[in-house]
Structure formats: C-alpha cells, structure tokens
Write a protein that holds these residues in place. Sequence first.
Motif, PDB file in Angstrom:
ATOM      1  N   PHE A  87       0.837  -1.193   0.000  1.00  0.00           N
ATOM      2  CA  PHE A  87       0.000   0.000   0.000  1.00  0.00           C
ATOM      3  C   PHE A  87       0.880   1.254   0.000  1.00  0.00           C
ATOM      4  CE2 PHE A  87      -2.628  -3.303   1.704  1.00  0.00           C
ATOM      5  CZ  PHE A  87      -3.923  -3.001   1.326  1.00  0.00           C
ATOM      6  N   VAL A  88       0.272   2.336  -0.460  1.00  0.00           N
ATOM      7  CA  VAL A  88       0.902   3.655  -0.363  1.00  0.00           C
ATOM      8  C   VAL A  88      -0.033   4.559   0.423  1.00  0.00           C
ATOM      9  CG1 VAL A  88       1.741   5.682  -1.605  1.00  0.00           C
ATOM     10  CG2 VAL A  88       2.141   3.388  -2.546  1.00  0.00           C
ATOM     11  N   ASP A  89       0.501   5.199   1.454  1.00  0.00           N
ATOM     12  CA  ASP A  89      -0.258   6.196   2.203  1.00  0.00           C
ATOM     13  C   ASP A  89      -0.143   7.507   1.446  1.00  0.00           C
ATOM     14  OD1 ASP A  89      -1.327   8.029   3.954  1.00  0.00           O
ATOM     15  OD2 ASP A  89      -0.336   7.207   5.721  1.00  0.00           O
ATOM     16  N   GLU A  90      -1.232   7.896   0.798  1.00  0.00           N
ATOM     17  CA  GLU A  90      -1.235   9.074  -0.056  1.00  0.00           C
ATOM     18  C   GLU A  90      -1.503  10.361   0.717  1.00  0.00           C
ATOM     19  OE1 GLU A  90      -0.337   8.751  -3.074  1.00  0.00           O
ATOM     20  OE2 GLU A  90      -0.735   6.647  -3.604  1.00  0.00           O
ATOM     21  N   GLY A  91      -1.821  10.253   2.006  1.00  0.00           N
ATOM     22  CA  GLY A  91      -2.136  11.439   2.796  1.00  0.00           C
ATOM     23  C   GLY A  91      -3.555  11.923   2.539  1.00  0.00           C
ATOM     24  N   PRO A  92      -4.010  12.932   3.271  1.00  0.00           N
ATOM     25  CA  PRO A  92      -5.379  13.435   3.085  1.00  0.00           C
ATOM     26  C   PRO A  92      -5.582  14.059   1.708  1.00  0.00           C
ATOM     27  CG  PRO A  92      -4.466  14.145   5.185  1.00  0.00           C
ATOM     28  CD  PRO A  92      -3.340  13.561   4.407  1.00  0.00           C
ATOM     29  N   VAL A  93      -6.819  13.935   1.217  1.00  0.00           N
ATOM     30  CA  VAL A  93      -7.126  14.465  -0.113  1.00  0.00           C
ATOM     31  C   VAL A  93      -8.300  15.433  -0.106  1.00  0.00           C
ATOM     32  CG1 VAL A  93      -6.162  12.514  -1.378  1.00  0.00           C
ATOM     33  CG2 VAL A  93      -8.527  12.417  -0.604  1.00  0.00           C
ATOM     34  N   LEU A  94      -9.204  15.318   0.840  1.00  0.00           N
ATOM     35  CA  LEU A  94     -10.332  16.248   0.938  1.00  0.00           C
ATOM     36  C   LEU A  94     -10.327  16.878   2.323  1.00  0.00           C
ATOM     37  CD1 LEU A  94     -13.285  14.324  -0.786  1.00  0.00           C
ATOM     38  CD2 LEU A  94     -12.093  16.346  -1.644  1.00  0.00           C
ATOM     39  N   PHE A  95     -10.446  18.212   2.353  1.00  0.00           N
ATOM     40  CA  PHE A  95     -10.376  18.965   3.591  1.00  0.00           C
ATOM     41  C   PHE A  95     -11.658  19.771   3.791  1.00  0.00           C
ATOM     42  CE2 PHE A  95      -6.134  18.275   2.029  1.00  0.00           C
ATOM     43  CZ  PHE A  95      -5.377  18.006   3.161  1.00  0.00           C
ATOM     44  N   PRO A  96     -12.045  20.051   5.031  1.00  0.00           N
ATOM     45  CA  PRO A  96     -13.211  20.914   5.292  1.00  0.00           C
ATOM     46  C   PRO A  96     -12.827  22.381   5.091  1.00  0.00           C
ATOM     47  CG  PRO A  96     -12.259  20.194   7.364  1.00  0.00           C
ATOM     48  CD  PRO A  96     -11.484  19.496   6.273  1.00  0.00           C
ATOM     49  N   ASP A  97     -12.730  22.765   3.829  1.00  0.00           N
ATOM     50  CA  ASP A  97     -12.157  24.070   3.489  1.00  0.00           C
ATOM     51  C   ASP A  97     -13.135  24.994   2.771  1.00  0.00           C
ATOM     52  OD1 ASP A  97     -12.359  22.779   1.069  1.00  0.00           O
ATOM     53  OD2 ASP A  97     -10.207  22.675   0.685  1.00  0.00           O
ATOM     54  N   SER A  98     -14.428  24.629   2.732  1.00  0.00           N
ATOM     55  CA  SER A  98     -15.400  25.449   2.009  1.00  0.00           C
ATOM     56  C   SER A  98     -16.579  25.796   2.909  1.00  0.00           C
ATOM     57  CB  SER A  98     -15.905  24.707   0.766  1.00  0.00           C
ATOM     58  OG  SER A  98     -16.834  23.700   1.131  1.00  0.00           O
ATOM     59  N   GLU A  99     -17.441  26.661   2.417  1.00  0.00           N
ATOM     60  CA  GLU A  99     -18.662  26.989   3.145  1.00  0.00           C
ATOM     61  C   GLU A  99     -19.621  25.803   3.213  1.00  0.00           C
ATOM     62  OE1 GLU A  99     -19.302  29.873   4.636  1.00  0.00           O
ATOM     63  OE2 GLU A  99     -17.382  30.713   4.025  1.00  0.00           O
ATOM     64  N   PHE A 100     -19.405  24.807   2.347  1.00  0.00           N
ATOM     65  CA  PHE A 100     -20.304  23.653   2.281  1.00  0.00           C
ATOM     66  C   PHE A 100     -19.983  22.591   3.329  1.00  0.00           C
ATOM     67  CE2 PHE A 100     -19.762  24.497  -2.512  1.00  0.00           C
ATOM     68  CZ  PHE A 100     -20.568  25.626  -2.441  1.00  0.00           C
ATOM     69  N   ASP A 101     -18.720  22.518   3.766  1.00  0.00           N
ATOM     70  CA  ASP A 101     -18.282  21.392   4.602  1.00  0.00           C
ATOM     71  C   ASP A 101     -17.337  21.838   5.715  1.00  0.00           C
ATOM     72  OD1 ASP A 101     -15.958  21.991   3.239  1.00  0.00           O
ATOM     73  OD2 ASP A 101     -15.850  20.090   2.141  1.00  0.00           O
ATOM     74  N   ALA A 102     -17.514  23.062   6.206  1.00  0.00           N
ATOM     75  CA  ALA A 102     -16.555  23.658   7.134  1.00  0.00           C
ATOM     76  C   ALA A 102     -16.422  22.894   8.442  1.00  0.00           C
ATOM     77  CB  ALA A 102     -16.945  25.112   7.414  1.00  0.00           C
ATOM     78  N   HIS A 103     -17.382  22.044   8.786  1.00  0.00           N
ATOM     79  CA  HIS A 103     -17.314  21.298  10.037  1.00  0.00           C
ATOM     80  C   HIS A 103     -17.070  19.813   9.806  1.00  0.00           C
ATOM     81  CE1 HIS A 103     -20.011  24.690  11.829  1.00  0.00           C
ATOM     82  NE2 HIS A 103     -18.788  25.073  11.571  1.00  0.00           N
ATOM     83  N   GLY A 104     -16.660  19.454   8.622  1.00  0.00           N
ATOM     84  CA  GLY A 104     -16.298  18.071   8.402  1.00  0.00           C
ATOM     85  C   GLY A 104     -16.619  17.553   7.020  1.00  0.00           C
ATOM     86  N   VAL A 105     -15.635  16.912   6.393  1.00  0.00           N
ATOM     87  CA  VAL A 105     -15.861  16.144   5.171  1.00  0.00           C
ATOM     88  C   VAL A 105     -16.333  14.770   5.633  1.00  0.00           C
ATOM     89  CG1 VAL A 105     -14.811  15.212   3.085  1.00  0.00           C
ATOM     90  CG2 VAL A 105     -14.069  17.433   3.972  1.00  0.00           C
ATOM     91  N   TYR A 106     -17.638  14.589   5.660  1.00  0.00           N
ATOM     92  CA  TYR A 106     -18.217  13.356   6.199  1.00  0.00           C
ATOM     93  C   TYR A 106     -18.245  12.265   5.124  1.00  0.00           C
ATOM     94  CZ  TYR A 106     -19.557  15.016  10.853  1.00  0.00           C
ATOM     95  OH  TYR A 106     -19.536  15.445  12.152  1.00  0.00           O
ATOM     96  N   SER A 107     -18.933  11.189   5.415  1.00  0.00           N
ATOM     97  CA  SER A 107     -18.820   9.989   4.600  1.00  0.00           C
ATOM     98  C   SER A 107     -19.462  10.141   3.222  1.00  0.00           C
ATOM     99  CB  SER A 107     -19.438   8.794   5.328  1.00  0.00           C
ATOM    100  OG  SER A 107     -18.654   8.436   6.427  1.00  0.00           O
ATOM    101  N   GLY A 108     -18.940   9.365   2.293  1.00  0.00           N
ATOM    102  CA  GLY A 108     -19.444   9.363   0.930  1.00  0.00           C
ATOM    103  C   GLY A 108     -18.837   8.223   0.141  1.00  0.00           C
ATOM    104  N   SER A 109     -19.010   8.270  -1.168  1.00  0.00           N
ATOM    105  CA  SER A 109     -18.678   7.122  -2.013  1.00  0.00           C
ATOM    106  C   SER A 109     -18.108   7.583  -3.339  1.00  0.00           C
ATOM    107  CB  SER A 109     -19.935   6.286  -2.254  1.00  0.00           C
ATOM    108  OG  SER A 109     -20.947   7.082  -2.859  1.00  0.00           O
ATOM    109  N   ALA A 110     -17.675   6.599  -4.135  1.00  0.00           N
ATOM    110  CA  ALA A 110     -17.148   6.865  -5.474  1.00  0.00           C
ATOM    111  C   ALA A 110     -17.976   6.118  -6.499  1.00  0.00           C
ATOM    112  CB  ALA A 110     -15.689   6.432  -5.571  1.00  0.00           C
ATOM    113  N   PHE A 111     -18.080   6.704  -7.681  1.00  0.00           N
ATOM    114  CA  PHE A 111     -18.763   6.059  -8.794  1.00  0.00           C
ATOM    115  C   PHE A 111     -17.925   6.290 -10.039  1.00  0.00           C
ATOM    116  CE2 PHE A 111     -21.764   5.955 -12.362  1.00  0.00           C
ATOM    117  CZ  PHE A 111     -22.397   4.731 -12.129  1.00  0.00           C
ATOM    118  N   VAL A 112     -17.442   5.207 -10.645  1.00  0.00           N
ATOM    119  CA  VAL A 112     -16.576   5.305 -11.819  1.00  0.00           C
ATOM    120  C   VAL A 112     -17.429   5.301 -13.069  1.00  0.00           C
ATOM    121  CG1 VAL A 112     -14.721   4.227 -13.123  1.00  0.00           C
ATOM    122  CG2 VAL A 112     -14.673   4.171 -10.609  1.00  0.00           C
TER     123      VAL A 112
END
Length: 487
Positions: A87-112
């Motif tokens: 495995f490779v630890d890629e580090g964090p990729v999504l941060f609570p940095d907007s007005e939409f998610d300022a208190h947490g990037v909560y759970s979600g999913s991916a769709f290819v």
Amino acid sequence: MFKKYNKVLKEDYEKWYAEHENDREAVAKDPMRLKFHLMPKTGWLNDPNGLCQFCGTYHIYYQYTPFEPTGELKLWGHYTTKDFVSFVDEGPVLFPDSEFDAHGVYSGSAFVKGDTIHYFYTGNLKYFDRDDYDYINSGRGSNTIHVTSKDGYQFSKKELLMTTDDYPQDMSCHVRDPKIIQKGDDYYMVQGARDKNSQGLILMFHSKDLTHWEYFDRIVPKEPFGYMWECPDLFELDGQMMLVTCPQGVEAEGINYQNVHQCTAIRIKYDFENKSYEISGNDEFQQLDRGFDFYAPQTFEDEQGRRILIGWMGIPDAQYTNPTTERGWQHALTIPRELHMKNGRLIQQPIREIEKLRKGELVCSFSDKGRMESNLKLYEAEFHFTECTDAVLTLKKGVTLSYRDGLLTLDLGDCGAGRTTRSVRIGELRDLRIFADTTSLEIFVNGGEEVFTTRVYSSQGELSIDGDCAGTMKIYCLRPLEIGEKE
C-alpha cells in the motif's frame, strides 16, 4: 449567520503534520499496532469512503482525524494498492475548506464512469450558536457535495448538489452518506435518513447526468427499526438486490443486536419504473457481524467483477474502549471481504489476496479431545470439522470461542477493555477461518455465513482446541502489510 468552526486548508494540515513528527515516531513503536490492517499513522480513523478500482489501482479513502484520537476533525485520508499487500499512504485528499463542509468532510462514495471518478459526500455544518439549536431537527446542515477526478489523486472544485432544504420536509436534519447505483441510463442515489418522528429510512434521488438530482422515493421498513439508518449501500449481488445499512437505536433481542448500533443486510426487490419495492420483515434483517467492532461498511465492484466490502473496525458511542487512545491513535479498517449470496444470505469471505501474506504452514488433525497448541500471536487458522458436538478454542491467552448446543460464543475474558461476550446460534459448526492480528480478531464461520470482528487486548499469543470434535487444522504465520509513503 451562524458561527462556524475554523475551516481547515491543506496548508494548515501540512504545517501541523510537520509539527507532529515525534508523535508519529512514538505511535509507530507501539506494540499494539496492527500488522495486516490499515490504520491511521496517528489520530483517529473511522468510515471507509470512496472505495473503487480505477485503471488497475484500488483507492481506499477513509474518515480521518490526523492529530487527535477522538475524531473531532474530519478529513478524507487515502491509501492506494494494486494487490492488497503493498500500500501507499497518499495522505489526506479532501479537507473541510469550504462553506459547504466547514465542520467536516463526512462519509461518501465513489462512482466510476468512463475516464472519471465521481465522488459524492456529506459536507457537515453545525449550528451550535443558534437559539433554536436542536441536535435532531435543526442542529446541522447536511450538504451533498460532488467532486470528480481523472486519476484518484487530483480533485475538481467542489460542487454543491443539495442542502437540507432539498430533502423532504418531514426529514430531520440527519440525512447523509450518499451512494450511487446505475440502472440503465439512469442514476440513483441512496442516503441514510432520520425523519421527524425518529424513524430510520433510506431516501432515494434520481439523476440523468450525476449532477442534477431530484427526490425520487424512500425505502421504509414495515415496522420501525431504529431511529436512523446510516451508511446505506444498494447493490446487486448474484442476481439479488441487497441493501446494507447501519440502523441506530435498535433494541437488543436476546443475543441479537447487542451492540449500541447495528449493521444489517436486507434483501429487496425494487421496481425502479414503478417506484415499488418489497423488503423482508424485520425478523429477516441479517446482522453482518456478530463482534464488537464492525460498522459503516462500504462495498464496490472491482475490475474483475468482484463485490468487495471493507468495514470500519470500530463503532460509535460504544461503552467499551481502546487502550490505544492513550497512545495517540485509534481504530483500523477490516480485512477486505468478497461478497456472495448463498441460500438467501449474504456471505463474507476474505479476499484471496490475503493469502499472499502467508509465510509458513502447519497442518494437523485433532480428535477424541486431542489438542493442538501454538503460541502464535499473529496468525491465520483454518479449522475443518468432520464432527463437532462441542468445542472450546483458545484464540489468544484469555480469549475463547466455544460451541455447545448450537450456540457459538466469543468470550474476551479480561482482554476486551470493556468488551465481554457475543454469540450467534448456528445449526452446526463446519469450519472456521480465524485471523489474529496483534490487537484484533476476525472470525469467519461456516464459509462466511457469520462473522465476528473485534479488537482485543491480550498480550500473549495462544491457540488451542479441546472438546468432543474431530477434523483438521491449518495454521499460517502472516507477514505484515507493506506500507510506503507517496513520492
């Protein structure tokens, strides 16, 4: 305007990361660290998110609080692998940095879809300073957010799809955890929800383009079953549609539903054209795991067509503890599991890649109260029973798994940090597959018809079997995962 917590930017994280090198070095030396499970370097890990395989690479994102083991700040961490061994630890990729998610990037999913990965997640806002603050009905904003990527590493600008005002008016402010399923040319999003009467259910939304979504339908049990259904996952498996979700607030029924929150699988027939469905009665809700530490699983289909599940080896709001918290870290992800249907039940089996970790094999038979003993602390063991009236297996010193009168019971003794016993009733004991890491156990019963997942804190290894039973046992030593850093 409500008062928000401070946003967290990537630059903030990088600054804090540089300041915590000593903490990482200390945690890395902790003998409680797991060897063949993914964990946070420091801090807190919970729900797996955005699971997918893209151009041959598996992407495993997860809820992450980097510097505190108690889960306050929520980012998305990121591991990648091509073989589930390195495995490779890629580090964090999504941060609570907007007005939409300022208190947490909560759970979600991916769709290819084609050459693009679409990610959907809940951006969390908490309205603590409002006069009408109410945790259930007006205490938060749950925003559905969309980002895309062409490689799984670099992400597009965040796009706000829906806010709390876009959900049905009879919902509380608890709507979260989007997951996508495609039917023909149409896309459907399921989200976990709690209505204003505190009944758990699933909301479904429809889209033609993955961007514009409208409310479509809801899935509600025949009788109330918990006050909130988290982490929904709707998928087809071996010709059967399944709904996996995590009901909160279900009362215990004997040996069933013993944990504070549950994880269940439901067989469902859903007619997308006519918005009609049939689900099993509440007595048919299948518990996905009988142990103390399993929650928020997510599945995905890989490029080989396998349906793979990864869960959080933890659970929210539990009364028991993890001693690792005092050491600066907490929680892990489960072994990845391949799913199938058998006799109307969802079956979980460790993915075959885990066998690459084996580095030695011992085969023996047992009968007439004979026993095989080993002092291994890190192992995989396979038991195949030709007969079994009763049996007692010691899995680690002070930790037993016993079978008698059709009842299989895991007893952590004094090694559970507050965890005690969990049981399941089975018709017969045919086989067991047991994975013992330094501070965890995953036990697959009768080919994966039942599973126990738990953290356990026995400092000494011990493996033995005794009882009125006969069969064979294989023991494998296991080597650790290989985890590197991004370049």
